[in-house]
Scaffold this motif. Sequence first.
Motif, PDB file in Angstrom:
ATOM      1  N   GLU A 218     -21.907   9.212 -40.837  1.00 27.36           N
ATOM      2  CA  GLU A 218     -22.791  10.166 -40.186  1.00 27.36           C
ATOM      3  C   GLU A 218     -24.039   9.349 -39.490  1.00 27.36           C
ATOM      4  O   GLU A 218     -25.044   9.605 -39.973  1.00 27.36           O
ATOM      5  CB  GLU A 218     -23.385  11.068 -41.268  1.00 27.36           C
ATOM      6  N   LEU A 219     -23.518   8.716 -38.777  1.00 24.74           N
ATOM      7  CA  LEU A 219     -24.320   7.708 -37.921  1.00 24.74           C
ATOM      8  C   LEU A 219     -24.983   8.546 -36.729  1.00 24.74           C
ATOM      9  O   LEU A 219     -24.194   9.561 -36.217  1.00 24.74           O
ATOM     10  CB  LEU A 219     -23.961   6.554 -37.300  1.00 24.74           C
ATOM     11  N   GLY A 220     -26.385   8.171 -36.673  1.00 28.81           N
ATOM     12  CA  GLY A 220     -26.980   9.179 -35.642  1.00 28.81           C
ATOM     13  C   GLY A 220     -27.051   9.062 -34.065  1.00 28.81           C
ATOM     14  O   GLY A 220     -26.182   8.303 -33.656  1.00 28.81           O
ATOM     15  N   LYS A 221     -27.577   9.732 -33.508  1.00 27.79           N
ATOM     16  CA  LYS A 221     -27.331   9.793 -31.981  1.00 27.79           C
ATOM     17  C   LYS A 221     -27.836   8.438 -31.406  1.00 27.79           C
ATOM     18  O   LYS A 221     -27.263   8.082 -30.196  1.00 27.79           O
ATOM     19  CB  LYS A 221     -28.374  10.879 -31.210  1.00 27.79           C
ATOM     20  N   GLN A 222     -28.694   7.581 -32.041  1.00 30.82           N
ATOM     21  CA  GLN A 222     -29.141   6.422 -31.453  1.00 30.82           C
ATOM     22  C   GLN A 222     -28.097   5.177 -31.734  1.00 30.82           C
ATOM     23  O   GLN A 222     -28.264   4.208 -30.993  1.00 30.82           O
ATOM     24  CB  GLN A 222     -30.392   6.077 -32.363  1.00 30.82           C
ATOM     25  N   VAL A 223     -27.074   5.490 -32.458  1.00 31.76           N
ATOM     26  CA  VAL A 223     -26.135   4.579 -32.557  1.00 31.76           C
ATOM     27  C   VAL A 223     -24.807   4.481 -31.816  1.00 31.76           C
ATOM     28  O   VAL A 223     -24.130   5.726 -31.992  1.00 31.76           O
ATOM     29  CB  VAL A 223     -25.869   4.698 -34.178  1.00 31.76           C
ATOM     30  N   THR A 224     -24.545   3.362 -30.988  1.00 30.17           N
ATOM     31  CA  THR A 224     -23.204   3.190 -30.449  1.00 30.17           C
ATOM     32  C   THR A 224     -22.546   2.287 -31.317  1.00 30.17           C
ATOM     33  O   THR A 224     -22.872   1.284 -31.359  1.00 30.17           O
ATOM     34  CB  THR A 224     -23.516   2.655 -29.070  1.00 30.17           C
ATOM     35  N   GLY A 225     -21.123   2.710 -31.689  1.00 26.87           N
ATOM     36  CA  GLY A 225     -20.642   1.607 -32.634  1.00 26.87           C
ATOM     37  C   GLY A 225     -19.033   1.796 -32.521  1.00 26.87           C
ATOM     38  O   GLY A 225     -18.540   2.617 -31.915  1.00 26.87           O
ATOM     39  N   PHE A 226     -18.614   0.613 -33.351  1.00 26.21           N
ATOM     40  CA  PHE A 226     -17.226   0.404 -33.534  1.00 26.21           C
ATOM     41  C   PHE A 226     -17.122   0.183 -35.087  1.00 26.21           C
ATOM     42  O   PHE A 226     -17.538  -0.777 -35.642  1.00 26.21           O
ATOM     43  CB  PHE A 226     -16.581  -0.818 -32.763  1.00 26.21           C
ATOM     44  N   ILE A 227     -15.919   0.915 -35.519  1.00 29.64           N
ATOM     45  CA  ILE A 227     -15.936   0.908 -36.912  1.00 29.64           C
ATOM     46  C   ILE A 227     -14.608   0.609 -37.202  1.00 29.64           C
ATOM     47  O   ILE A 227     -13.644   1.264 -36.856  1.00 29.64           O
ATOM     48  CB  ILE A 227     -16.402   2.117 -37.749  1.00 29.64           C
ATOM     49  N   THR A 228     -14.259  -0.594 -37.911  1.00 34.80           N
ATOM     50  CA  THR A 228     -12.817  -1.154 -38.210  1.00 34.80           C
ATOM     51  C   THR A 228     -12.641  -0.925 -39.691  1.00 34.80           C
ATOM     52  O   THR A 228     -13.319  -1.616 -40.521  1.00 34.80           O
ATOM     53  CB  THR A 228     -12.687  -2.449 -37.878  1.00 34.80           C
ATOM     54  N   ARG A 229     -11.536  -0.186 -40.220  1.00 38.53           N
ATOM     55  CA  ARG A 229     -11.260  -0.169 -41.638  1.00 38.53           C
ATOM     56  C   ARG A 229      -9.628  -0.518 -41.556  1.00 38.53           C
ATOM     57  O   ARG A 229      -8.923  -0.092 -40.934  1.00 38.53           O
ATOM     58  CB  ARG A 229     -11.291   1.245 -42.266  1.00 38.53           C
ATOM     59  N   ARG A 230      -9.323  -1.341 -42.512  1.00 37.70           N
ATOM     60  CA  ARG A 230      -8.008  -2.016 -42.631  1.00 37.70           C
ATOM     61  C   ARG A 230      -7.401  -2.250 -44.037  1.00 37.70           C
ATOM     62  O   ARG A 230      -8.371  -2.526 -44.854  1.00 37.70           O
ATOM     63  CB  ARG A 230      -7.942  -3.026 -41.813  1.00 37.70           C
ATOM     64  N   GLY A 231      -6.260  -1.814 -44.389  1.00 34.45           N
ATOM     65  CA  GLY A 231      -5.601  -1.864 -45.660  1.00 34.45           C
ATOM     66  C   GLY A 231      -4.435  -2.636 -45.463  1.00 34.45           C
ATOM     67  O   GLY A 231      -3.639  -2.630 -44.581  1.00 34.45           O
ATOM     68  N   LEU A 232      -4.371  -3.728 -46.461  1.00 30.85           N
ATOM     69  CA  LEU A 232      -3.173  -4.300 -46.779  1.00 30.85           C
ATOM     70  C   LEU A 232      -2.409  -4.043 -48.359  1.00 30.85           C
ATOM     71  O   LEU A 232      -3.112  -4.107 -49.092  1.00 30.85           O
ATOM     72  CB  LEU A 232      -3.536  -5.833 -46.872  1.00 30.85           C
ATOM     73  N   ILE A 233      -1.270  -3.474 -48.015  1.00 31.77           N
ATOM     74  CA  ILE A 233      -0.732  -2.718 -49.110  1.00 31.77           C
ATOM     75  C   ILE A 233       0.537  -3.530 -49.793  1.00 31.77           C
ATOM     76  O   ILE A 233       1.561  -3.677 -48.981  1.00 31.77           O
ATOM     77  CB  ILE A 233      -0.519  -1.380 -48.852  1.00 31.77           C
ATOM     78  N   GLY A 234       0.364  -3.861 -51.128  1.00 34.69           N
ATOM     79  CA  GLY A 234       1.514  -4.677 -51.498  1.00 34.69           C
ATOM     80  C   GLY A 234       2.699  -4.030 -52.110  1.00 34.69           C
ATOM     81  O   GLY A 234       2.804  -2.831 -51.822  1.00 34.69           O
ATOM     82  N   ASP A 235       3.827  -4.510 -52.986  1.00 36.70           N
ATOM     83  CA  ASP A 235       4.903  -3.965 -53.378  1.00 36.70           C
ATOM     84  C   ASP A 235       4.439  -2.705 -54.439  1.00 36.70           C
ATOM     85  O   ASP A 235       3.522  -2.917 -55.375  1.00 36.70           O
ATOM     86  CB  ASP A 235       5.471  -4.943 -54.107  1.00 36.70           C
ATOM     87  N   SER A 236       4.971  -1.498 -54.264  1.00 39.09           N
ATOM     88  CA  SER A 236       4.541  -0.282 -55.006  1.00 39.09           C
ATOM     89  C   SER A 236       3.155  -0.242 -54.992  1.00 39.09           C
ATOM     90  O   SER A 236       2.804   0.767 -56.094  1.00 39.09           O
ATOM     91  CB  SER A 236       5.182  -0.807 -56.525  1.00 39.09           C
ATOM     92  N   ALA A 237       2.269  -0.737 -54.161  1.00 36.85           N
ATOM     93  CA  ALA A 237       0.967  -0.253 -54.094  1.00 36.85           C
ATOM     94  C   ALA A 237       0.652   1.089 -53.148  1.00 36.85           C
ATOM     95  O   ALA A 237       1.358   1.234 -52.063  1.00 36.85           O
ATOM     96  CB  ALA A 237       0.147  -1.488 -53.715  1.00 36.85           C
ATOM     97  N   SER A 238      -0.533   1.578 -53.206  1.00 39.10           N
ATOM     98  CA  SER A 238      -0.858   2.481 -52.109  1.00 39.10           C
ATOM     99  C   SER A 238      -2.323   2.553 -52.006  1.00 39.10           C
ATOM    100  O   SER A 238      -3.261   2.333 -52.841  1.00 39.10           O
ATOM    101  CB  SER A 238      -0.569   4.052 -53.220  1.00 39.10           C
TER     102      SER A 238
END
Length: 418
Positions: A218-238
């Motif tokens: 919920e970043l405001g009108k003043q904010v221009t941005g790039f949000i990176t979210r990344r997951g590394l998932i191993g054997d039988s993981a979720s």
Amino acid sequence: MNEEILNFSQAHAEPKWLQELRLKAADAFNEIPLPFIEKVRLERWKLDEFKLAESLETGNVPTFTELPNHPMLVQVGSQTIMEQISPELADKGVIFTDISSALTEIPEVMEKYFASLVNFNENKLTALNVAAFNSGVVLYVPDNVEVMEPIENLLFHDSESDLPFYKHVLLVVGKNSKVEYLERLQTLGNGKEKIKANVVVEVIADKGAQVKFSAIDELGKQVTGFITRRGLIGDSASIDWSIGVMNDGEVVSDFDSELRGQGSHSNIKAVGISSGKQTQVVNTRVTNYGRNSVGHILQNGVILERGTLTFNGIGHIIHGASGADAQQESRVLMLTDKGRGDANPILLIDENDVTAGHAASVGQVDEEDLFYMQSRGIDEETAKKLVIRGFLGSVVTEIPIKSVREEFIATIDRKLDI
């Protein structure tokens, strides 16, 4: 630039390896291009603003009517103003703290995993984050630990500060461990300082780990941005992701799950609302490397006024990932004829013995649903809100804390009332 980085790093007593990592990222920042995002002229957003600084004092401070009984960390700008974790979790070796403290408490974990999944040489914005991040948070859950209560991380942008919102978050969840994590990016106050945001989140789920990751942006009108979210998932993981993209400014949200392990699983649910004249992009990728891995994407969005909302969904099954399953669905509701909505599904299949599919649509609210509710005495505006709440409900129901779920619903209603 390098002298500035070195001075900042030394002032914070960062280890040699992190100093060197920052410097290498700064060199890459000067050489490599911005990321390519379908349907966006990212160079116009001027996100490549190098500014290495921290907030010396906090203007806006959030208020809490009562302290929660679950682990919580709160940062305003680059300052940590609250940090709590139960003695029971601490005794089990769980670490939930700011980056500076984590470098002291779990140095080997930090050196092994920090910026290992989101590499600085990917593009100019990942390089910028590694070189110039000024704060962040680390959650470490050792092997065979089940965290029973949700863990909440609140990262606030102070609207009265011109400090860039450059955050780096690292979650490392050990073998056969289990955790539920809630992240909130939010603007405090009504200041008009325009700033850039660059947020990187790395989630490592080791063999057999189960991670539920929820986020409300919920970043405001003043904010221009790039949000990176990344997951590394191993054997039988979720890793199950539930993301609410509710920003008021121009934001790209880039999600990526790497299903590296055999039998690994990722389910991504993302919902968003764009209004005013804002542009938001949700760029979601799931890459199946492991055999019998499962990656599903569900994206639902609503467009009001002259808003623009784009969903890019990419499912990629790598050669050798036999038995893999890649599915995606993107839906956009148009509540205006002046906005723009796009749903762009992409499937890349390099293996034969797999299951894959996609669906995408852009359209209006179903008139039959509205008619049904109005026939039961509900007025048209309320009926529309109920339909939209249900449309976005896939993420709302996944928020693990009741009070936050209620806040999320209030945010949806606020945006719909514009």
